[in-house]
Design an enzyme around this catalytic site. Structure first.
Site, PDB file in Angstrom:
ATOM      1  CB  THR A  21      35.007  42.655  49.977  1.00 46.63           C
ATOM      2  OG1 THR A  21      34.671  43.646  51.430  1.00 46.63           O
ATOM      3  CG2 THR A  21      35.984  43.175  48.866  1.00 46.63           C
ATOM      4  CD  GLU A  79      41.215  39.243  53.796  1.00 49.95           C
ATOM      5  OE1 GLU A  79      39.580  38.852  54.543  1.00 49.95           O
ATOM      6  OE2 GLU A  79      41.132  40.717  54.050  1.00 49.95           O
TER       7      GLU A  79
HETATM    8  N1  HSE Z   1      41.274  46.532  48.316  1.00 48.21           N
HETATM    9  C1  HSE Z   1      40.043  45.182  48.651  1.00 48.21           C
HETATM   10  C2  HSE Z   1      38.115  46.199  48.388  1.00 48.21           C
HETATM   11  C3  HSE Z   1      39.415  45.845  50.311  1.00 48.21           C
HETATM   12  O1  HSE Z   1      38.587  47.664  47.961  1.00 48.21           O
HETATM   13  O2  HSE Z   1      37.706  45.693  47.169  1.00 48.21           O
HETATM   14  C4  HSE Z   1      38.254  45.603  50.727  1.00 48.21           C
HETATM   15  O3  HSE Z   1      38.327  45.883  52.008  1.00 48.21           O
END
Ligand code: HSE
Length: 376
Positions: free
Chosen positions: A244, A190
């Site tokens: 993201t 990730e």
């Molecule tokens: N917590 C992360 C974000 C999750 O909101 O950027 C991404 O799926």
């Protein structure tokens, strides 16, 4: 393209006194909530490189909803019935100690966009991390990835691939690693592809709701939603990509004290509501984020109207799923969930000029799992 997994020596670490969830992954048999503190080393020292137990395995990891409103980067949950599959086999044509991605297929254009170079592929990175943890030097592995989740959808697509790959590699060697090790392997993936956050990959591996209490050291708390309560997620995905990385770049650098206090209190209420199975409380908290959602919603055409439509149609709450663009709403009834989904789809069309599709899903309480295996 094959790549070696021997970038660093394997750290020998003793068993965790709290949990060792190396097998089975399902958490159904575990008590109400449990801690998985990764500052406590988590696996039995591996004195020798493990031998493969299986010639091939197939694993599955579910979609996830991260953040759940005020739980940005520290809360997420797994969603039943949709996710990614990895098929992994011992392959004499792959150099010992290496992993090769043989093929990628699946929904929409996702499969075509993904690299087969394991260094640049979420499944490949997680597989390499697990091989490195296991100190695998004598066999080569070949990995096939079946995407059930579109990329950049807010449903934890990269995490599902990483989780399925981590579990597959661990399982082909008989499952010596703990869940916490697998989460670390997934987090490595990730951090390279979307950002350093475990709120997708931890629930993808562990199932249910997972709270990331700390990242350094990684400290996970599994929150048990009561078994006798119905909970449905209405997931509405527009035809729009929200990478993201881009959605993280939109976040504020500084926040006010009043927003900090508000979001912390809502996040606390969210956790309490999960443990109590209080859907109304969960919904209120889900809708309440004053820090992240206000920055991201304007980047997703129609999102504000979609949220309004969900609440007007009877949802307990609604927010952006992960980094978006999927919108997630909560309800306790499947049929109502479908009606809420229709209203949300309409709102994406009307206010965002985006085509969207809805699905209504339960909580996945199991997480990543082996679905089939062939003995050597
Ligand atoms: N917590 C992360 C974000 C999750 O909101 O950027 C991404 O799926």
């Amino acid at each position: 393209m094959a790549i070696s997994c021997h970038q660093s020596p394997f750290k020998l670490i003793p068993p965790s006194p709290s949990i060792n969830l190396s097998k089975p992954y399902p958490s159904l048999s575990l008590p109400g909530s449990f801690r998985c503190n990764l500052s406590v080393p988590s696996i039995t020292p591996l004195l020798a490189e493990p031998e493969p137990v299986f010639a091939s395995v197939k694993s599955f990891a579910p979609a996830t909803v991260a953040n759940l409103g005020p739980g940005f980067d520290f809360l997420g949950c797994a969603v039943d019935g949709v996710g990614d599959f990895v098929t992994l086999r011992v392959d004499p044509d792959v150099r010992p100690g290496e992993v090769s991605i043989s093929d990628i297929h699946g929904v929409g254009s996702s499969a075509k966009k993904l690299s087969k170079n394991p260094l640049y592929n979420c499944a490949g990175i997680a597989a390499i991390a697990v091989m490195r943890m296991l100190n695998i030097r004598s066999v080569g592995l070949s990995l096939s990835l079946q995407k059930g989740l579109p990329l950049g959808s807010g449903l934890g697509s990269s995490a599902a691939s990483a989780a399925a790959a981590a579990v597959a590699v661990n399982e082909i060697f008989g499952g010596p690693l703990s869940v916490s090790d697998l989460v670390l392997a997934g987090l490595e993936s990730e951090s390279k592809v979307s950002g350093y956050h475990a709120d997708n990959v931890a629930p993808a591996i562990m199932g249910g709701f997972v709270l990331i209490r700390s990242y350094d050291p990684l400290d996970l708390i599994h929150l048990k939603f009561p078994n006798d309560r119905d909970l449905f997620f209405v997931l509405v995905s527009p035809e729009f990509e929200a990478p993201t990385k881009k959605m993280r770049a939109a976040l504020p650098k500084d926040i006010t004290m009043s927003h900090h206090v508000w979001n912390c209190s809502q996040a606390g209420a969210l956790v309490a509501s999960v443990l109590q199975g209080d859907l109304e409380g969960m919904g209120m908290a889900l809708s309440s984020d004053k820090i992240v959602e206000p920055r991201r919603a304007p980047l997703i055409p129609g999102m504000e109207a979609v949220k309004k439509a969900a609440i007007e149609a009877g949802a307990f709450g609604c927010t952006i799923s992960g980094a978006g663009p999927t919108a997630v709403a909560l309800t306790d009834d499947e049929n109502r969930g479908m009606q809420i989904g229709e209203r949300m789809v309409e709102a994406f069309g009307k206010d965002g000029n985006l085509k969207a599709s809805a699905m209504v899903k339960r909580l996945d309480r199991v997480g990543a799992r082996l679905v089939s295996s062939i003995r050597r």
